[in-house]
Design an enzyme around this catalytic site. Structure first.
Site, PDB file in Angstrom:
ATOM      1  N   MET A  37       0.826  -1.172   0.000  1.00  0.00           N
ATOM      2  CA  MET A  37       0.000   0.000   0.000  1.00  0.00           C
ATOM      3  C   MET A  37       0.844   1.198   0.000  1.00  0.00           C
ATOM      4  SD  MET A  37      -1.876   1.680   2.857  1.00  0.00           S
ATOM      5  CE  MET A  37      -1.929   3.051   1.959  1.00  0.00           C
ATOM      6  N   GLU A  44       3.685   2.604  -6.973  1.00  0.00           N
ATOM      7  CA  GLU A  44       3.634   1.468  -6.055  1.00  0.00           C
ATOM      8  C   GLU A  44       3.272   1.993  -4.680  1.00  0.00           C
ATOM      9  OE1 GLU A  44       5.174  -1.225  -2.929  1.00  0.00           O
ATOM     10  OE2 GLU A  44       5.972   0.751  -3.449  1.00  0.00           O
ATOM     11  N   SER A  45       2.389   1.285  -3.983  1.00  0.00           N
ATOM     12  CA  SER A  45       2.028   1.636  -2.625  1.00  0.00           C
ATOM     13  C   SER A  45       1.381   3.020  -2.603  1.00  0.00           C
ATOM     14  CB  SER A  45       3.272   1.548  -1.737  1.00  0.00           C
ATOM     15  OG  SER A  45       2.932   1.530  -0.387  1.00  0.00           O
TER      16      SER A  45
END
Length: 553
Positions: free
Chosen positions: A1, A237-238
């Site tokens: 996350m 990402e995340s």
């Protein structure tokens, strides 16, 4: 996350050595350059690519521009030496996490990388981006553009971490040359401060506004580098992946022509609530107090004027994703009635969203890296008390208690998955890792792709490779492949270039539909690739989604 700030050692090697060119007579050639407005921008050649680093895309958010929306940069002029990385934004310093002695060394090293900043100066003057292009790109090339948004919980990270030159060089090798852009954005209290005062001033979620300003800069200038402003994929990402999803929701789903596709690694619309909820208000009030601003007539203006190190010191006292609150930090993007009209998952179901092709996937063991701060929780009752107080404050205790049935304390069904009783560092660790990974990552991703699957092209994946001893296919482990020239990176490059990840004889990645919810699954063991159904822990995730929609954090 939101926690993808991971400097994997393989990446450092790849970035530092693979594309170093031998010294030849070519070194005597003039350096590469592009023209922006009335400026000559000098780049840095690096094998088959050229890097243009540290280019400002917004005015420095310092002084009275702190805690305000980003302002566009004026036209460029003169000569700009773009051969060194720009400042990274001021980041939160995390307290160390004490790990049990039975945590394998590989896991300890991986976790330590979460909070290791890049070796680049930190400053408020940090709104810059890097552009990396094929060495032979010209303004007439019109190449697809991949815009990287780093992860780090909206608290740490920078555009200096991942080696984008590897991605560009690989894109050349496989015949789909692209332009790579990596952007910085403000973090923690400088970029995602909450509270009533922030909402009323219209300055919530500033880091997202920074990203949007970078997208506008790209539209204006990327053609000079050889990119096509009509072929932009935003990718992260995340925290970066969450950002991509929120940009899809922003502005009534109107992309403004800023991007045509999205690629999301471990991130989607999260189960967060409103920017002025009591938790965020208490954080704002604490920061105001710790900076000496509580008696100011305008506390927000006072925060603009205090020295940056004073604000950082106050910020460092607030929770991080490695604090006891774990993924419930005060710096998640939350609904502000403007950029994020409603809590993100509710907005997904009720509001318009950009109709673009997307990829959205997860690592198998998303929660393992974040469950260590609660090792002191050892009983079912303590686990229930924690989940109720930390994640579902406005939900009945009875409703929360069902989570104990769905996520039992039996380590054999916890995360890292398929490891039996191994890695049970406390009686509740594997349960917490399983619950938390589904709560913040897997369940939101499933809701997202299921909601969009019948409306637009959707591809989903499950990454079960690059496992780390002790925490499995943890959050961020796929980065080693994407930025290391691996097969997931190839799928990403093809998607950026053609809006379809398939081709070149690679294993076919099927589109995700609700009648056939298929995921391309990457494995360490044979088969290296296989197609699986997105039905694991189905009852569990449905229940978490039900609670999260009713009571977002």
């Amino acid at each position: 996350m939101a926690f993808g700030h991971i400097q994997l050692f393989i990446l450092a090697f790849v970035a530092g050595s693979v594309f170093a060119a031998p010294s030849t007579g070519a070194d005597l050639q003039p350096p590469p350059q592009v023209t922006l407005d009335d400026a000559t921008v000098i780049g840095q050649p690096n094998g088959t690519v050229v890097k243009y680093l540290g280019l400002p895309f917004a005015q420095p958010p310092v002084g009275n521009l702190r805690l305000r929306l980003p302002e566009p940069v004026p036209p460029f002029n003169g000569t700009i030496n773009a051969t060194a990385l720009g400042n990274q934004c001021i980041q939160q310093t995390f307290p160390p996490v004490d790990l049990p002695s039975d945590v394998p060394a590989a896991a300890s090293e991986y976790l330590a990388a979460f909070v290791t900043p890049a070796d680049v100066p930190q400053s408020e003057d940090c709104l810059n981006l890097n552009v990396i292009v094929p060495a032979n790109a010209t303004p007439e090339s019109k190449l697809p553009v991949a815009v990287w948004i780093f992860g780090g919980g909206f608290q740490i990270g920078s555009n200096a971490i991942e080696p984008g030159e590897v991605v560009v060089a690989r894109s050349i090798e496989i015949g789909y040359p692209i332009v790579y852009v990596a952007i910085n954005y403000r973090l923690s209290a400088f970029g995602f401060l909450g509270g009533r005062e922030v909402k009323e001033a219209g300055v919530a979620n500033l880091g997202l506004h920074d990203q949007r300003e970078a997208f506008r800069w790209i539209q204006k200038y990327i053609s000079a580098f050889g990119g096509d402003p009509e072929k932009v994929m935003i990718w992260g990402e995340s925290a970066g992946a969450i950002s991509v999803a929120l940009h899809m929701q922003a502005n009534g789903g109107n992309t403004e022509g800023l991007f045509r596709a999205g690629f999301m690694e471990s991130g989607s619309p999260v189960p967060s609530g409103t920017v002025d909820n009591p938790y965020l208000q208490s954080t704002y009030d604490q920061i105001v107090s710790d900076t000496g601003c509580p008696d100011a007539t305008d506390t927000l203006q006072c925060l603009r004027m205090v020295p940056a190190d004073v604000l950082k010191a106050a910020m460092d006292k607030t929770p991080s994703f490695l604090s006891f609150q774990q993924v419930n930090t005060p710096y998640f993007p939350r609904a502000d009635g403007a950029f994020i009209p409603n809590p993100p998952e509710r907005q997904l179901l009720s509001g318009p969203i950009a109709n673009i092709p997307i990829v959205c996937g997860n690592d198998q063991d998303e929660g393992t890296a974040f469950a260590f701060p609660t090792l002191n929780l050892t009983t079912d009752e303590e686990f229930l008390d924690y989940v109720h107080a930390n994640f579902y404050r406005n939900t009945s205790r009875e409703a929360v208690a069902k989570i104990l049935e769905l996520y039992p304390s039996d380590p054999a069904v916890g995360a890292p998955y398929n490891t039996g009783s191994d890695f049970a560092y406390s009686p509740q660790y594997k349960r917490m890792a399983s619950f938390q990974g589904d709560f913040i990552e897997q369940a939101p991703r499933r809701l997202f792709v299921q909601h969009l699957a019948e409306k637009q092209p959707v591809y989903s994946y499950l990454s079960n490779f690059h496992k780390v001893d002790g925490i499995g296919a943890a959050h961020g482990t796929e980065l080693a492949d994407v930025f290391g020239g691996g097969p997931m990176g190839d799928y990403l490059i093809r998607f950026a270039a053609t809006l379809d990840p398939n081709g070149d004889g690679a294993v076919q990645w099927p589109r995700y539909t609700n009648s056939a919810p298929l995921m391309l699954t990457f494995n360490d063991a044979q088969p290296t690739f296989n197609v699986t159904r997105d039905t694991y822990r189905e009852e569990e995730m449905k229940y978490l989604t039900k609670l999260s929609l009713a009571d977002p954090m």
